[in-house]
Design an enzyme around this catalytic site. Sequence first.
Site, mmCIF file in Angstrom:
data_model
loop_
_atom_site.group_PDB
_atom_site.id
_atom_site.type_symbol
_atom_site.label_atom_id
_atom_site.label_comp_id
_atom_site.label_asym_id
_atom_site.label_seq_id
_atom_site.Cartn_x
_atom_site.Cartn_y
_atom_site.Cartn_z
ATOM 1 N N HIS A 25 0.832 -1.207 0.000
ATOM 2 C CA HIS A 25 0.000 0.000 0.000
ATOM 3 C C HIS A 25 0.864 1.253 0.000
ATOM 4 O O HIS A 25 2.079 1.182 0.110
ATOM 5 C CB HIS A 25 -1.007 -0.018 1.153
ATOM 6 C CG HIS A 25 -0.419 0.050 2.533
ATOM 7 N ND1 HIS A 25 0.289 -0.983 3.096
ATOM 8 C CD2 HIS A 25 -0.443 1.033 3.469
ATOM 9 C CE1 HIS A 25 0.663 -0.643 4.321
ATOM 10 N NE2 HIS A 25 0.244 0.583 4.569
ATOM 11 N N HIS A 59 5.775 1.885 3.782
ATOM 12 C CA HIS A 59 5.722 0.690 2.929
ATOM 13 C C HIS A 59 6.174 0.970 1.497
ATOM 14 O O HIS A 59 6.437 0.034 0.746
ATOM 15 C CB HIS A 59 4.301 0.108 2.915
ATOM 16 C CG HIS A 59 3.876 -0.374 4.263
ATOM 17 N ND1 HIS A 59 3.868 -1.703 4.612
ATOM 18 C CD2 HIS A 59 3.501 0.319 5.374
ATOM 19 C CE1 HIS A 59 3.496 -1.815 5.885
ATOM 20 N NE2 HIS A 59 3.262 -0.601 6.363
ATOM 21 N N HIS A 113 -5.411 -0.847 11.753
ATOM 22 C CA HIS A 113 -4.574 -2.042 11.854
ATOM 23 C C HIS A 113 -5.395 -3.051 12.654
ATOM 24 O O HIS A 113 -6.104 -2.675 13.581
ATOM 25 C CB HIS A 113 -3.290 -1.748 12.641
ATOM 26 C CG HIS A 113 -2.329 -0.860 11.916
ATOM 27 N ND1 HIS A 113 -1.473 -1.335 10.960
ATOM 28 C CD2 HIS A 113 -2.105 0.469 12.010
ATOM 29 C CE1 HIS A 113 -0.743 -0.329 10.496
ATOM 30 N NE2 HIS A 113 -1.109 0.781 11.111
HETATM 31 ZN ZN LIG Z 1 -0.194 1.458 6.496
HETATM 32 ZN ZN LIG Z 2 2.650 0.364 8.154
#
Ligand SMILES: [Zn+2]
Ligand SMILES: [Zn+2]
Length: 710
Positions: A82, A87, A407
């Site tokens: 993503h 990331h 998350h």
């Molecule tokens: Zn993330």
């Molecule tokens: Zn992350």
Amino acid sequence: MAEQLKVVGGGERGGEGGGENLMEITPLGAGQEVGRSCLVLKYKGKNIMFDCGVHPAYSGLVALPYFDNVDPSEIDLLLVTHFHIDHSAALPYFLFKTNFKGRVFMTHSTKAIYRLMLADFARVGKAATEEQIFDENDLQRSMERIEVLDYHQEVEACGVRFWSYAAGHVLGAAMFMVDIAGVKFLYTGDYSREEDRHLKGAEIPSIPPDIICVESTYGVQTHLPLYEREKLYTEVIARSLQRGGRVLCPVFALGRTQELLLLLEEYWASNPELHRYPIYYASPLAKRCMSVYQTYINQMNDKIKNKVAQGNPFDFKYIQNLAGISDFDDTGPCVVFASPGMLQSGLSRQLFDRWCQNSKNALVIPGYCPEGTLAKHVLTEPKEVQLLSGQVVPLKMSVHYISFSAHADYTQTSEFLSTLNPAKIVLVHGEANEMGRMKSALQRRFENEGKSIEIFNPKNCQTVSMEFKVDKHVRAVGKLADRIEMKKGQEVSGLLVQKGFKHTLLEPEDLQTYTQLSAGTVLQKQTIPVQIPFLALKDQMASIFSKVKLEQRKGKEVICIEPGVELHSQEDSMAVLQWKSDPITDTIADSIVAVLMQLQMKPGVKKASNGVPYRVMKSLARDQGEVDTKTGEKLFNPEATLIDEVLESIFGKVEVDSSQKAWIVNVGDVRATIDMQTHRVDCKDERVESQIRVAIKRIVQALYPIDCGC
Ligand SMILES: [Zn+2]
Ligand SMILES: [Zn+2]
């Protein structure tokens, strides 16, 4: 029709790096930390990197993953889950500042938002005069290297099969499933099983993986239900505004921010008393960000899709875009969403410095804060903070932490893992303590459930090694599949075609039907000068080969020596040797060339040799004179010596098996054994067998007197 054959003995052989079944998983970042996600998987000679992020707590080169722990040129494939900078923001660096040459994949929407997100990141970094790891030009060039895929679309690249699942978390976020030689590895990236205002929750893969690499950000914590967090969030903001304060929400420009904007838009719509307080979405890319979100509404959930009928849900009534601090009229209570999310620098930091000393103001941190960031520091309730100017001032604004970072919490992750029941789990993307607690809790849960799942929590650059033995399967197709009977221990022969890690066994004539290959023949030609008449060559060849024929083709003579091997007459004392190349005809052609070259050197040899090459006759003459010095006996066995030498002149190296009293000849994969006494030839290939027989017959004829009948 197709049959599955299991190859006995496959998958056991040792190879490089301690065996071909060894899988190695190494985090180059996000190992017992949150930030710079980057994991390398090595298996069966394939090297795959998952994510390529920077650490938000650091700047410049130290923010990068430990790339020097791998040879980037060996990485075949890079899959980016993503667009969050932890990331994706090391991707331009990895592409253009290392010798990485592999392919890069991400989803369509990730690619679109990555472009905006990293432009914002580069701009903020530049403004802070930090060491730049990439510039706008690198970012633009990286767009050309990124290939895209849809959720569930199966892609085969660099011999690896992979596909992705929706991960929740942010728009376009993907979990990648990689299949290498039948072993399935799932990398979740950041994921959330909870559906929100615009995104579906992460999917549960329908195919269970053997290994899962999962984020562990929240350790064993359990989130409050979403509606409770939303209530807390909106109430804190409303309260702060009503007491005359300003509210700062430090966020990434894209991602969870859009969810929060949807929430506030809805809250403002139902609370008219708040209409006098402006909400600003401060980003120079605000307009473009919103248009990207509008473009990808089809990837969102039904709630948001249903709103499209009443107008664009991201076209807000109560939220205004703000390009920068110079456009900001800071006159009274308001809500500002500003990047970056961790208050390192940029607009969010400027507003924090300006507002932090007023107790009416509020800082509402809506997501996870990695260690080492100012956002994390203010959550420890320090009495004082240091401004960008270096001045230390009292921290008086109220600080709130209400997480919308999407998350998975412990409940979601333990359910997810228990359902998929992999053999091994690798934890990443979690601070050491959270990760350790999660590992213990998961171990207890799986033990109670009677599951034997091994869990690893490696540090950065610490390699987790595991053995995965996979049976090799060969798929028999077409006529071959019809012909064979499926019996244990049965030997099957056919043409074996390998593509990636898939093997297919078929009849050569089915090649074009079942593969993209087609059979071809290599026709070899060699022009050789000949000193003797062409027709005399026929006798010469007939003395070595048994099926020699003379043919006339288009007025020219052709000597057919063996099937597929011909000698064509040419003008000017030349001949063309022509053969359909395979290991056996290549050997035959070599021996013909050798004979022709000898004739070339000594044309008179024909009479003397009786078909035995001149070189061999010479060696015979030499050997006949040798005597054992002690006994005085002749050592010479002319027959054996000749056979040995002639075979060597035709087939190359001849091994002697003295225990079996046999010669061994290898032609390509074909092996022939010749008994030294009986001259019996054992060989699976008829052509080779007949050629050896004829050669031996000629030698024997040449050695012994011809019975003339008198
Ligand atoms: Zn993330
Ligand atoms: Zn992350």
